[in-house]
Design an enzyme around this catalytic site. Sequence first.
Site, mmCIF file in Angstrom:
data_model
loop_
_atom_site.group_PDB
_atom_site.id
_atom_site.type_symbol
_atom_site.label_atom_id
_atom_site.label_comp_id
_atom_site.label_asym_id
_atom_site.label_seq_id
_atom_site.Cartn_x
_atom_site.Cartn_y
_atom_site.Cartn_z
ATOM 1 N N SER A 164 0.938 -1.174 -0.052
ATOM 2 C CA SER A 164 0.025 -0.092 0.053
ATOM 3 C C SER A 164 0.771 1.393 0.092
ATOM 4 C CB SER A 164 -1.046 -0.044 1.053
ATOM 5 O OG SER A 164 -2.140 1.089 1.193
ATOM 6 N N ASP B 251 -9.714 -3.469 -5.682
ATOM 7 C CA ASP B 251 -8.903 -2.448 -4.932
ATOM 8 C C ASP B 251 -9.066 -1.036 -5.812
ATOM 9 O OD1 ASP B 251 -7.078 -1.051 -3.785
ATOM 10 O OD2 ASP B 251 -5.403 -2.265 -4.031
ATOM 11 N N HIS C 235 -8.156 -4.810 -1.468
ATOM 12 C CA HIS C 235 -6.732 -4.103 -1.181
ATOM 13 C C HIS C 235 -6.043 -4.839 -0.050
ATOM 14 C CE1 HIS C 235 -3.934 -0.933 -0.690
ATOM 15 N NE2 HIS C 235 -4.374 -0.902 0.680
#
Lengths: 310, 377
Positions: free
Chosen positions: A155, A251, A281
Amino acid sequence: MPVDPQLRPILEEMLKLPRFETLSVEQARALATQYNAAGKLAPVPVASVVNRVIPGPGGDLPIRIYTPEGSGPFPLMMYFHGSGFVMCTLDTHDRGCRNYCNAVRCVVVSVDYRLAPEHKFPAGPEDCYAATKWAAAHADELDADAAHIVLAGDSAGGNMVAVTALMARDRGGPPLCGQLMIVPVTDYPKPGYPSYVENGQGYGLTAAGMRWYWGHYLNDEAEADNPYASPVRARDLRGLPPALIITAELDVLRDEGEYYGKLLAQAGVPVQVTRYAGVHHGFFGMQAVLDKSKQAMAEVSAWLKQRFAS
Amino acid sequence: MRIGATIFNQNYSDWDRYEAEEKGRSVPARATRSDREIFREELGIARIADDCGFDSVWTIEHHFTPYTMVTNPLQYLTYIAAITRNVDLGTMVVVLPWHNPVRVAEDVNMLDAFLGPNRNIICGVGRGLGRREYAGLGIDQNEARGRFDESLQVLTRLLATGQCDFEGEFYKVHGLHLRPQLERDLSANLWCAGGTEQTVEIIARHGVKPLIIPTTSLDLALANLRRYAVLRRDAGHAPTHTKLALWTYVAESASEAQAGAQRYMVEYADSALRHYELLGTHLSGIKGYESYGAQAEFLRKDPSPFRQSFYKSHPWGTPQQTIARVTELANAFGTDEIMFIFKYGAMPMAEAEKSMRLFAKEVMPALKQLHPQPLAA
């Protein structure tokens, strides 16, 4: 593809949590820490885990060093945890680092880089770069091999990976042999990424959430064009280390991750991009319950072993 | 291979008086040899170990009988930490069902904070067997397995990360953070003893490394360990080294060594029979201890070979004989550290010290050169 059946019940539970963008920074951090509390599951044993403090550009920089069983020198992974630039800690990502350490038999250095909004751009990537330089210079002490360093992160940590690799290229080292980006943030939100619309809500991380994170991270919107904030906006991506980018179909960040992969390939960087269908995600950290996550970890481990053998 | 010394603190000569008193007979209230005198003189073992280049000093946990007087090994080792400079410290073992696991983690962590980054606390844990001990501490021995299993999970989490969230039948722990905060993962030095099939299963499943204290039989311990290795492999964990406790007696001449070993090892074996009540009929009736019950049934037929075989199987002799036997055992058990017991039974301290110093000079250097392979399934 519909939501993976193994993910469905988890997602239902997750959607009961408050949305991060509706919280204060303190509340968001508390929720992330609670959700990822280190003591919930049986720990994954590794030979040693040691906390240290090294000098960073903003003062003391805490790191955590994981060493596998066996005798070194081991290849080295710098790990930059996911954060939305705002939250999470060495503890929230402790389990993942242990898994990498065992699966690939590498030393993992997890970096507690400074977070926004107290420390806005570019404090985070400057810390990650400083820690990487420090680790390369202290490889002997870490029982690690400075010729085999891979950057890895998820991320916003994937953003730190991309940016640290750019910095290492631009500033004369240290040499890197790979960059692993799991569901990375590579661009400031802008029109043109269908995943921002398709997956903007209902799968955990939301489009509004991304705007909230970026709002805390940047001093002003003009910084979005800085390639050290949005690596897809770098004019020149040549000379970067080989990359593996993992994206998730559901995502928000799917398309910008894949776009960065495309740009890297155009610049002649060896790159592998894999999209995992039907997952969200946060899927990668759910190896205990999701087969897709296990598959992704197997792909990542094989790629890492191959990079470390280079 | 690393070499440790274990302090036992037995008052062997008090067993007859103790058992008579337990049966309600009229006997003197105090032991002939003072407990406190033995307690103090055996601190010398730690000092010798620290001066002579041993890697570690260990002690044990038992309660209420002449078998030992160390009732809290972490408290004991905290004192040892202060009177030594070099050695690592180890418990063999903290008996988990007799403690609150959060407090065990705290005590290990606090001792680690005293030791600093260059010395280690090796935390060996176990489940406990002594009927008198369970009764005296007010813990139902039928709950031993459940308490042990849950304690091990709580302890492992706290030592690994300093944090724990756990909801069990006996222990409920939420949002806990250890202080002082951890500087390293202390679970890397967590080891577990397992004398029963049930315990072996639990520790293999959790991937906890095995610590072997062959108080009854080396053969039995090795058979248990082989089973552990298979279960460990099946649970997906890589092969591991073991830590092994051995009783020893070293002398310049073989005859002197044999005389010492035969006398005091037989006394030790006798003390184990009496402390664990291995000849008793109670063990088969306790949940989770059925395998000891079967063993007791066998032993009751004739306990004397048990005492003899203990002395025959442990390493003693001239330095060369001792090196040969320890090497054989170290390779068979795949150990990375052996904890030697030098003083046991009614052995006088002067005799133990002589054997220990000769061991340090003539045996230990060769043993430190050994590199046994981890035990594979």
